[in-house]
Scaffold this motif. Structure first.
Motif, mmCIF file in Angstrom:
data_model
loop_
_atom_site.group_PDB
_atom_site.id
_atom_site.type_symbol
_atom_site.label_atom_id
_atom_site.label_comp_id
_atom_site.label_asym_id
_atom_site.label_seq_id
_atom_site.Cartn_x
_atom_site.Cartn_y
_atom_site.Cartn_z
ATOM 1 N N PRO A 108 0.980 5.788 -11.516
ATOM 2 C CA PRO A 108 1.720 6.283 -10.259
ATOM 3 C C PRO A 108 1.911 4.515 -9.246
ATOM 4 N N GLY A 116 4.720 8.883 -12.095
ATOM 5 C CA GLY A 116 3.840 9.863 -11.184
ATOM 6 C C GLY A 116 4.367 11.390 -12.192
ATOM 7 N N VAL A 139 2.794 8.280 -5.295
ATOM 8 C CA VAL A 139 4.594 7.547 -5.329
ATOM 9 C C VAL A 139 4.920 7.858 -4.497
#
Length: 148
Positions: A108, A116, A139
């Motif tokens: 991510p 993610g 994220v």
């Protein structure tokens, strides 16, 4: 509006497909209430996976190669950043947080929300949802710091 033009739209065709699928899921559970049929529907999971595949494909097809060649310095910086993230994930982050957490954060951080979500799905499929939650936390933190 001409009906043949409407059927030429891929979005309309997908909407018809989604409605038919939803009706099938709702009608399928015999004797179940409408609310439980909607809650137990497999449609949201399938549509999410399908939309993710379309998003990834779309991102790959909108790249203009001439513009990419003109922006070669940006490409080099991005590739160096990816190599740096990989190096840090396999060394310092692994030593500090453990291999699984370091690797679940790497995708991510380098790929954003789509990476993610894919990491979260892979972690849940592996039976380790805590790594997926950690990926989404990365994220969120990246968006908190990077978007403003």
């Amino acid at each position: 509006m001409n009906i043949s033009n409407l059927w030429a739209s891929s979005l309309f065709c997908f909407a018809v497909f989604a409605v038919i699928w939803a009706l099938g899921d709702i009608i399928g559970p015999d004797g179940a209430s409408l609310g439980s049929a909607i809650a137990n529907s497999t449609m949201s999971t399938a549509v999410s996976a399908w939309a993710m595949a379309l998003l990834i494909t779309n991102l790959g097809t909108i790249i203009d190669m001439d513009q990419l060649i003109k922006e070669w310095k940006t490409v080099v910086v991005a590739l160096c950043a990816l190599v740096g993230i990989a190096a840090i994930s396999f060394t310092a982050s692994t030593a500090l947080f453990g291999r699984e957490y370091a690797l679940s954060a790497a995708s991510p951080l380098s790929g954003g929300l789509v990476a993610g979500i894919l990491t979260t799905n892979a972690a849940q499929a592996a039976g380790k949802p805590e790594f997926g939650a950690f990926a989404m936390l990365c994220v969120a933190f990246q968006n908190f710091v990077g978007l403003p």
